[in-house]
Scaffold this motif. Structure first.
Motif, mmCIF file in Angstrom:
data_model
loop_
_atom_site.group_PDB
_atom_site.id
_atom_site.type_symbol
_atom_site.label_atom_id
_atom_site.label_comp_id
_atom_site.label_asym_id
_atom_site.label_seq_id
_atom_site.Cartn_x
_atom_site.Cartn_y
_atom_site.Cartn_z
ATOM 1 N N ILE A 190 0.884 -1.159 0.000
ATOM 2 C CA ILE A 190 0.000 0.000 0.000
ATOM 3 C C ILE A 190 0.923 1.210 0.000
ATOM 4 O O ILE A 190 1.832 1.300 0.834
ATOM 5 N N ILE A 191 0.715 2.100 -0.948
ATOM 6 C CA ILE A 191 1.569 3.279 -1.079
ATOM 7 C C ILE A 191 0.739 4.513 -0.743
ATOM 8 O O ILE A 191 -0.301 4.764 -1.346
ATOM 9 N N LEU A 192 1.221 5.259 0.234
ATOM 10 C CA LEU A 192 0.555 6.486 0.658
ATOM 11 C C LEU A 192 1.446 7.679 0.330
ATOM 12 O O LEU A 192 2.650 7.519 0.101
ATOM 13 N N THR A 193 0.867 8.860 0.357
ATOM 14 C CA THR A 193 1.624 10.083 0.119
ATOM 15 C C THR A 193 1.413 11.019 1.301
ATOM 16 O O THR A 193 0.282 11.216 1.744
ATOM 17 N N MET A 194 2.519 11.547 1.799
ATOM 18 C CA MET A 194 2.453 12.529 2.874
ATOM 19 C C MET A 194 3.412 13.659 2.530
ATOM 20 O O MET A 194 4.577 13.407 2.230
ATOM 21 N N SER A 241 5.936 3.488 1.512
ATOM 22 C CA SER A 241 5.421 2.128 1.447
ATOM 23 C C SER A 241 5.018 1.634 2.830
ATOM 24 O O SER A 241 5.776 1.777 3.792
ATOM 25 N N ILE A 242 3.853 1.021 2.915
ATOM 26 C CA ILE A 242 3.419 0.431 4.185
ATOM 27 C C ILE A 242 4.305 -0.767 4.526
ATOM 28 O O ILE A 242 4.584 -1.010 5.707
ATOM 29 N N LYS A 243 4.791 -1.503 3.538
ATOM 30 C CA LYS A 243 5.703 -2.610 3.832
ATOM 31 C C LYS A 243 6.967 -2.087 4.522
ATOM 32 O O LYS A 243 7.442 -2.697 5.483
#
Length: 171
Positions: free
Chosen positions: A150-154, A160-162
Motif C-alpha cells: 500500500i503506497i501512501l503520500t504525505m 510504502s506500508i511494507k
C-alpha cells in the motif's frame, strides 16, 4: 491461415494471472474501510484480520504484518499502526465518491488506485473537499490477485506500508 494460427497459439499460451481483476482485493479492502468510517458505524472491522490477511494480501505482506504485530507497541495497542493506513488518517468522515481504477500490469504488478473524499464533514472549504488517493500494488499469487503493498503520500512524498511494517518490527 496465419491469423488463425496466431489466435490458436494465443489460446494455448498461459494467460498471466494478472489478467484476473486486480481491483478485486482492493474493492474488498475499500468496502471494509468505507463501513468503518460510515456515520454511526458500530462494529469496527479489521482490514488486516487473519482471514483477510491470508486471502487479500501477499504472503510477503502478511509475514511483514505479523512481525510488526508482534512488536511491543502493537501488542499493547492491538495494531502496529496508530492511524488508518487505508485513508492515511486518524480522524475523518464517512468516505464519499470512492473510485477504484487499475493501471496496466508492469513488472508483474498492477497499480490500483482508490480515490475518495474523507474530510467532507469538516466543512465546505477546498481542503475538506479534496480527494485522497491510496495506491495498492497488486500481484498474482496462486493464480489470484493479492495486495503486495500500500503506497501512501504525505507532504508530497510517497511511502510504502511494507517499509513502515519493517520499521515497526525492528523496534
Amino acid at each position: 491461415m496465419l491469423k488463425a494460427g496466431l489466435i490458436a497459439l494465443g489460446l494455448l499460451l498461459p494467460v498471466p494471472a494478472l489478467a484476473a481483476d486486480a481491483t478485486t482485493p482492493v474493492r474488498e479492502v475499500m468496502s471494509v474501510t468505507e463501513a468503518n468510517w460510515r456515520e454511526g458505524a458500530s462494529e469496527f472491522q479489521d482490514v488486516f484480520a487473519d482471514d483477510r490477511l491470508g486471502r487479500l494480501f501477499s504472503k510477503d505482506f502478511a509475514e511483514r504484518y505479523r512481525k510488526a504485530a508482534a512488536s511491543e507497541y502493537a501488542k499493547e495497542a492491538g495494531t502496529p499502526f496508530s492511524y488508518d493506513v487505508i485513508v492515511n488518517a486518524q480522524d475523518g468522515c464517512a468516505l464519499r465518491n470512492i473510485s477504484i481504477t487499475s493501471g496496466p500490469a508492469r513488472d508483474g504488478a498492477s497499480e490500483v488506485k482508490a480515490r475518495f473524499q474523507g474530510l467532507t464533514c469538516f466543512g465546505s472549504d477546498q481542503e475538506y473537499q479534496a480527494f485522497t488517493e491510496t495506491r495498492f500494488r497488486v500481484i498474482s499469487e496462486g493464480g489470484k490477485p493479492v495486495i503486495d503493498d500500500i503506497i501512501l503520500t504525505m507532504d508530497g512524498s510517497a511511502f510504502s506500508i511494507k517499509s513502515e511494517l519493517d520499521a515497526i518490527a525492528a523496534q
